[in-house]
Design a protein around this motif. Structure first.
Motif, PDB file in Angstrom:
ATOM      1  N   ALA A 159      96.724 -14.957  23.909  1.00  0.00           N
ATOM      2  CA  ALA A 159      98.053 -14.666  24.456  1.00  0.00           C
ATOM      3  C   ALA A 159      98.020 -14.546  25.969  1.00  0.00           C
ATOM      4  O   ALA A 159      98.925 -15.012  26.668  1.00  0.00           O
ATOM      5  CB  ALA A 159      98.593 -13.384  23.829  1.00  0.00           C
ATOM      6  N   ALA A 160      96.972 -13.898  26.484  1.00  0.00           N
ATOM      7  CA  ALA A 160      96.883 -13.733  27.936  1.00  0.00           C
ATOM      8  C   ALA A 160      96.677 -15.062  28.647  1.00  0.00           C
ATOM      9  O   ALA A 160      97.313 -15.336  29.675  1.00  0.00           O
ATOM     10  CB  ALA A 160      95.738 -12.776  28.270  1.00  0.00           C
ATOM     11  N   LEU A 161      95.806 -15.895  28.102  1.00  0.00           N
ATOM     12  CA  LEU A 161      95.490 -17.157  28.781  1.00  0.00           C
ATOM     13  C   LEU A 161      96.636 -18.155  28.693  1.00  0.00           C
ATOM     14  O   LEU A 161      96.945 -18.845  29.676  1.00  0.00           O
ATOM     15  CB  LEU A 161      94.227 -17.765  28.179  1.00  0.00           C
ATOM     16  CG  LEU A 161      92.911 -17.014  28.463  1.00  0.00           C
ATOM     17  CD1 LEU A 161      91.755 -17.716  27.781  1.00  0.00           C
ATOM     18  CD2 LEU A 161      92.662 -16.916  29.962  1.00  0.00           C
ATOM     19  N   VAL A 162      97.287 -18.254  27.552  1.00  0.00           N
ATOM     20  CA  VAL A 162      98.315 -19.286  27.410  1.00  0.00           C
ATOM     21  C   VAL A 162      99.529 -18.981  28.273  1.00  0.00           C
ATOM     22  O   VAL A 162     100.300 -19.892  28.624  1.00  0.00           O
ATOM     23  CB  VAL A 162      98.698 -19.447  25.924  1.00  0.00           C
ATOM     24  CG1 VAL A 162      99.712 -18.405  25.471  1.00  0.00           C
ATOM     25  CG2 VAL A 162      99.204 -20.863  25.646  1.00  0.00           C
ATOM     26  N   THR A 163      99.716 -17.718  28.652  1.00  0.00           N
ATOM     27  CA  THR A 163     100.826 -17.364  29.537  1.00  0.00           C
ATOM     28  C   THR A 163     100.449 -17.435  31.016  1.00  0.00           C
ATOM     29  O   THR A 163     101.259 -17.087  31.876  1.00  0.00           O
ATOM     30  CB  THR A 163     101.339 -15.952  29.209  1.00  0.00           C
ATOM     31  OG1 THR A 163     100.236 -15.045  29.079  1.00  0.00           O
ATOM     32  CG2 THR A 163     102.141 -15.949  27.920  1.00  0.00           C
ATOM     33  N   GLY A 164      99.221 -17.891  31.316  1.00  0.00           N
ATOM     34  CA  GLY A 164      98.846 -18.136  32.704  1.00  0.00           C
ATOM     35  C   GLY A 164      98.052 -17.047  33.372  1.00  0.00           C
ATOM     36  O   GLY A 164      97.789 -17.123  34.585  1.00  0.00           O
ATOM     37  N   ASN A 165      97.653 -16.021  32.634  1.00  0.00           N
ATOM     38  CA  ASN A 165      96.798 -14.980  33.196  1.00  0.00           C
ATOM     39  C   ASN A 165      95.343 -15.405  33.131  1.00  0.00           C
ATOM     40  O   ASN A 165      94.941 -16.198  32.275  1.00  0.00           O
ATOM     41  CB  ASN A 165      96.958 -13.682  32.399  1.00  0.00           C
ATOM     42  CG  ASN A 165      98.381 -13.175  32.377  1.00  0.00           C
ATOM     43  OD1 ASN A 165      98.827 -12.516  33.300  1.00  0.00           O
ATOM     44  ND2 ASN A 165      99.114 -13.504  31.306  1.00  0.00           N
ATOM     45  N   THR A 166      94.530 -14.860  34.010  1.00  0.00           N
ATOM     46  CA  THR A 166      93.088 -14.966  33.849  1.00  0.00           C
ATOM     47  C   THR A 166      92.598 -13.689  33.184  1.00  0.00           C
ATOM     48  O   THR A 166      93.241 -12.642  33.248  1.00  0.00           O
ATOM     49  CB  THR A 166      92.378 -15.179  35.193  1.00  0.00           C
ATOM     50  OG1 THR A 166      92.829 -14.186  36.146  1.00  0.00           O
ATOM     51  CG2 THR A 166      92.682 -16.561  35.741  1.00  0.00           C
ATOM     52  N   VAL A 167      91.431 -13.763  32.530  1.00  0.00           N
ATOM     53  CA  VAL A 167      90.993 -12.695  31.637  1.00  0.00           C
ATOM     54  C   VAL A 167      89.584 -12.235  31.955  1.00  0.00           C
ATOM     55  O   VAL A 167      88.674 -13.047  32.178  1.00  0.00           O
ATOM     56  CB  VAL A 167      91.058 -13.171  30.165  1.00  0.00           C
ATOM     57  CG1 VAL A 167      90.299 -12.225  29.235  1.00  0.00           C
ATOM     58  CG2 VAL A 167      92.509 -13.296  29.719  1.00  0.00           C
ATOM     59  N   ILE A 168      89.420 -10.918  31.970  1.00  0.00           N
ATOM     60  CA  ILE A 168      88.090 -10.299  31.924  1.00  0.00           C
ATOM     61  C   ILE A 168      88.043  -9.503  30.626  1.00  0.00           C
ATOM     62  O   ILE A 168      88.833  -8.591  30.409  1.00  0.00           O
ATOM     63  CB  ILE A 168      87.838  -9.375  33.121  1.00  0.00           C
ATOM     64  CG1 ILE A 168      87.905 -10.169  34.423  1.00  0.00           C
ATOM     65  CG2 ILE A 168      86.483  -8.683  32.992  1.00  0.00           C
ATOM     66  CD1 ILE A 168      87.836  -9.313  35.663  1.00  0.00           C
ATOM     67  N   HIS A 169      87.108  -9.863  29.771  1.00  0.00           N
ATOM     68  CA  HIS A 169      86.993  -9.239  28.449  1.00  0.00           C
ATOM     69  C   HIS A 169      85.749  -8.362  28.398  1.00  0.00           C
ATOM     70  O   HIS A 169      84.653  -8.825  28.690  1.00  0.00           O
ATOM     71  CB  HIS A 169      86.907 -10.324  27.365  1.00  0.00           C
ATOM     72  CG  HIS A 169      86.633  -9.785  26.000  1.00  0.00           C
ATOM     73  ND1 HIS A 169      85.805 -10.417  25.105  1.00  0.00           N
ATOM     74  CD2 HIS A 169      87.086  -8.657  25.371  1.00  0.00           C
ATOM     75  CE1 HIS A 169      85.752  -9.710  23.986  1.00  0.00           C
ATOM     76  NE2 HIS A 169      86.506  -8.640  24.119  1.00  0.00           N
ATOM     77  N   LYS A 170      85.955  -7.102  28.047  1.00  0.00           N
ATOM     78  CA  LYS A 170      84.820  -6.218  27.766  1.00  0.00           C
ATOM     79  C   LYS A 170      84.840  -5.855  26.287  1.00  0.00           C
ATOM     80  O   LYS A 170      85.660  -5.072  25.833  1.00  0.00           O
ATOM     81  CB  LYS A 170      84.852  -4.935  28.598  1.00  0.00           C
ATOM     82  CG  LYS A 170      83.514  -4.155  28.491  1.00  0.00           C
ATOM     83  CD  LYS A 170      83.630  -2.708  28.868  1.00  0.00           C
ATOM     84  CE  LYS A 170      84.055  -1.840  27.726  1.00  0.00           C
ATOM     85  NZ  LYS A 170      83.043  -1.749  26.611  1.00  0.00           N
ATOM     86  N   PRO A 171      83.931  -6.429  25.502  1.00  0.00           N
ATOM     87  CA  PRO A 171      83.853  -6.053  24.094  1.00  0.00           C
ATOM     88  C   PRO A 171      83.262  -4.653  23.945  1.00  0.00           C
ATOM     89  O   PRO A 171      82.651  -4.109  24.871  1.00  0.00           O
ATOM     90  CB  PRO A 171      82.918  -7.112  23.503  1.00  0.00           C
ATOM     91  CG  PRO A 171      82.065  -7.557  24.650  1.00  0.00           C
ATOM     92  CD  PRO A 171      82.943  -7.459  25.872  1.00  0.00           C
ATOM     93  N   SER A 172      83.447  -4.083  22.774  1.00  0.00           N
ATOM     94  CA  SER A 172      82.913  -2.750  22.496  1.00  0.00           C
ATOM     95  C   SER A 172      81.402  -2.716  22.664  1.00  0.00           C
ATOM     96  O   SER A 172      80.694  -3.669  22.330  1.00  0.00           O
ATOM     97  CB  SER A 172      83.274  -2.327  21.078  1.00  0.00           C
ATOM     98  OG  SER A 172      82.574  -1.163  20.693  1.00  0.00           O
ATOM     99  N   GLU A 173      80.910  -1.581  23.156  1.00  0.00           N
ATOM    100  CA  GLU A 173      79.470  -1.394  23.275  1.00  0.00           C
ATOM    101  C   GLU A 173      78.782  -1.294  21.925  1.00  0.00           C
ATOM    102  O   GLU A 173      77.550  -1.342  21.839  1.00  0.00           O
ATOM    103  CB  GLU A 173      79.156  -0.139  24.101  1.00  0.00           C
ATOM    104  CG  GLU A 173      79.713   1.154  23.553  1.00  0.00           C
ATOM    105  CD  GLU A 173      81.093   1.464  24.110  1.00  0.00           C
ATOM    106  OE1 GLU A 173      81.413   2.664  24.219  1.00  0.00           O
ATOM    107  OE2 GLU A 173      81.848   0.522  24.430  1.00  0.00           O
ATOM    108  N   ARG A 174      79.568  -1.176  20.842  1.00  0.00           N
ATOM    109  CA  ARG A 174      78.975  -1.162  19.509  1.00  0.00           C
ATOM    110  C   ARG A 174      78.743  -2.575  18.965  1.00  0.00           C
ATOM    111  O   ARG A 174      78.076  -2.740  17.949  1.00  0.00           O
ATOM    112  CB  ARG A 174      79.865  -0.371  18.552  1.00  0.00           C
ATOM    113  CG  ARG A 174      79.676   1.138  18.686  1.00  0.00           C
ATOM    114  CD  ARG A 174      80.663   1.892  17.860  1.00  0.00           C
ATOM    115  NE  ARG A 174      80.189   3.232  17.529  1.00  0.00           N
ATOM    116  CZ  ARG A 174      80.960   4.298  17.416  1.00  0.00           C
ATOM    117  NH1 ARG A 174      82.259   4.187  17.645  1.00  0.00           N
ATOM    118  NH2 ARG A 174      80.462   5.459  17.073  1.00  0.00           N
TER     119      ARG A 174
END
Length: 469
Positions: A159-174
Motif C-alpha cells: 500500500a505504501a509503495l503503490v501510492t508513491g511513498n518510499t519505505v523503510i521496513h523494520k521487522p520484529s526482532e523475534r
C-alpha cells in the motif's frame, strides 16, 4: 543500507548489537543478525528521502507493475520463506505458507487498486474546475510483528509503495531472519532507495520513530509500543497508523449448540497458539449452556494438546508471560479444566488451557494474554455478557455466537471495536478493513482504505482569468 550487508555474526564496533534466535519448537539455533546502527538508520532515512520524488513521479501503472514483479519474486521464494518462518517463530508450516499466499494476493490487489486510486470532482462555478488529487506522504516507516510476519508486512509495504511513498521496513526482532529474507526477495523489484529493510530491536525502532525523517509510521504490535510511537509522532509530526493489542471478547448466547460454540471458541483461542491479534481472549457464556460448553471446550483443548502438533509460543519470554496470567487467575480462584502448567523439555511449548470461574479482576481477563488460554466467565443473561464484553480500554474486535438477530444487532451497536464477528470467530471478505479503537490503535490497517492512509489529499481550484476591458 544494503540488505546483504545486514547479516553479520561478528561485531566490529562496540555500539553494534546482534539478535540471536532459537527455534521455539526445540531450542536449536536459527542464527544471529546484526542490528542497524544509528548511522545506518540515518543513512536509510536519507536514501529513502532522496529516492521518494522520483518514485512518486513514476506513473501509477508502473508502480503497480513493480508490485506484480514483487509478487512473482515472493511466489518464487515462498517455500524457503515459509520454512524459515516456521523455524524462527514456531508458526505451523501450512499457516506460514498461507500467510505468504495472502501476501502475494495482497500485492496483486494493490497493483490493481493503486493505479485507480482516484480523487473527486467538486461542483463549483460553471467557469471553474475543482477536484482533489491524492499525493504520497513521503517516507514511510513500517514496524511489523512476528506472529504473521509476511502477510502483515507485505500489506503495508504494498500500500505504501503503490501510492508513491518510499519505505523503510523494520521487522520484529523475534523474526529478523524472515524480515531479512523478505526484504531481499522484494527489493530487486524496485529502484534503489525505494524499499529498505533494517534489522534491529526496540532501539532501532526508536531511532526510526523519534527523529525527524518519517512522514508516516505504520505499527502493528503491542499497545504500549504503539502509544510510545504516537507520543513521539506528536513531536515529529509523522502520521501514525496503528493496529495494536486486543483483548477480544466472545459472547456465547443461550440458544446456540454448545459443542459448536466450543469449537468456535477453541479455534479463536488456540489457533497459532493464541498468537493472533484477533484471538479470542475472554469468553462470556450463558449459564443455560455453560456446563456442556465447558466440557466440550476442555475436550477441544485436550485433543489439541494430545495431537503432538500444537505449535509452541514464540519464545520463553512469551511463555513466562502467559504462565503468569494463568497462575494469577488460579491464585484468585479460577479453576483449570485443561492445561495450565509449563511443560518440561526443549522449546517454548505451552498447552491449550481452559479456565473457568474467571472474573474481570484477573489479569487474564483484563489484559491481552496472547497465548493459548481460554478464560471463561459464566453469565446469567446475554445482556450481562454484553455489558462485560463492552468494558475495558481495548477496541480491536469482538465475536458473538447467537441465533437471535435482536441480540446480534444489540452487540453490533454496543461493542466499541473495529470489527464485530457474528457466528464466526475468524473470516471476512477479501479487501476488508477496520479501524481499531481505544488503546488497540487508530487508522485503517488493511484494504483499499489503507491507500488513503498513505496519501495526502490536495484540493485544486482552477478559475478562468479575468478578461480585460
Amino acid at each position: 543500507m544494503s540488505i546483504d550487508a545486514q547479516v553479520h555474526t561478528p561485531r566490529a564496533e562496540q555500539d553494534e548489537q546482534s539478535i540471536d534466535i532459537r527455534n521455539p519448537a526445540d531450542g536449536s539455533e536459527v542464527g544471529s543478525l546484526r542490528c542497524a546502527t544509528q548511522d545506518e538508520v540515518t543513512a536509510a532515512l536519507g536514501s529513502a528521502r532522496a529516492a521518494q520524488p522520483s518514485w512518486a513521479a513514476t506513473p501509477p501503472a508502473e508502480r503497480g507493475a513493480a508490485l506484480r514483479r514483487a509478487a512473482d519474486a515472493l511466489r518464487g521464494g515462498a517455500r524457503e520463506l515459509a520454512e524459515l518462518n516456521t523455524r524462527e517463530t514456531g508458526k505451523p508450516l501450512g499457516d506460514s505458507l498461507g500467510g505468504i499466499e495472502a501476501a502475494i494476493s495482497t500485492l496483486e490487489q494493490y497493483a490493481e487498486l493503486g493505479p485507480v486510486h482516484r480523487g473527486l470532482s467538486l461542483r463549483g462555478a460553471v467557469t471553474a474546475t475543482d477536484y482533489t488529487v491524492a499525493e504520497a506522504r513521503g517516507v514511510a516507516v513500517l514496524l511489523t510483528p512476528w506472529n504473521d510476519p509476511v502477510a502483515v508486512a507485505v500489506g503495508l509495504i504494498g500500500a505504501a509503495l503503490v501510492t508513491g511513498n518510499t519505505v523503510i521496513h523494520k521487522p520484529s526482532e523475534r523474526c529478523p531472519h524472515v524480515g531479512e529474507l523478505l526484504g531481499r526477495l522484494l527489493q530487486s523489484s524496485f529502484p534503489d532507495g525505494v524499499l529498505t529493510t533494517l534489522t534491529g530491536a526496540a532501539a532501532v525502532g526508536r531511532m526510526l520513530t523519534e527523529q525527524t525523517g518519517a512522514d508516516v509510521i505504520a505499527h502493528v504490535g503491542s499497545s504500549a509500543a504503539g502509544a510510545s510511537i504516537a507520543r513521539a509522532a506528536s513531536v515529529t509530526g509523522s502520521h501514525v497508523i496503528r493496529e495494536n493489542g486486543g483483548n477480544d471478547p466472545l459472547i456465547v448466547d443461550a440458544d446456540v449448540d454448545p459443542a459448536w460454540a466450543a469449537a468456535q471458541a477453541a479455534l479463536g483461542a488456540f489457533a497459532n497458539a493464541g498468537q493472533i491479534c484477533t484471538s479470542v481472549e475472554r469468553i462470556y457464556v450463558h449459564r443455560d449452556i455453560a456446563e456442556p460448553f465447558l466440557t466440550a471446550l476442555a475436550g477441544e483443548a485436550q485433543t489439541r494438546s494430545a495431537s503432538g502438533t500444537f505449535p509452541p509460543l514464540v519464545d520463553g519470554r512469551m511463555r513466562d508471560a502467559v504462565q503468569a496470567h494463568v497462575s494469577d487467575a488460579i491464585h484468585q480462584g479460577a479453576q483449570c479444566l485443561a492445561g495450565g502448567a509449563t511443560p518440561t523439555g526443549p522449546g517454548s511449548h505451552y498447552p491449550p488451557t481452559v479456565l473457568t470461574g474467571c472474573t474481570d479482576a484477573m489479569t487474564v481477563m483484563s489484559q491481552e494474554t496472547f497465548g493459548p488460554v481460554a478464560p471463561v466467565t459464566v453469565v446469567e443473561s446475554f445482556e450481562e455478557g454484553l455489558r462485560l464484553a463492552a468494558a475495558g480500554p481495548y477496541g480491536l474486535a469482538a465475536s458473538v455466537l447467537t441465533g437471535s438477530i435482536a441480540h446480534a444487532q444489540q452487540a453490533i451497536a454496543a461493542l466499541a471495536v473495529g470489527t464485530v464477528k457474528v457466528n464466526a470467530v475468524f473470516g471476512g471478505a477479501p479487501g476488508g478493513s477496520a479501524q481499531p479503537r481505544g488503546i488497540s490503535g487508530a487508522g485503517f490497517g488493511y484494504g483499499p482504505e489503507l491507500l488513503d492512509e498513505f496519501a495526502l489529499v490536495k484540493v485544486v481550484h482552477i478559475s478562468s482569468p479575468q478578461q480585460g476591458a
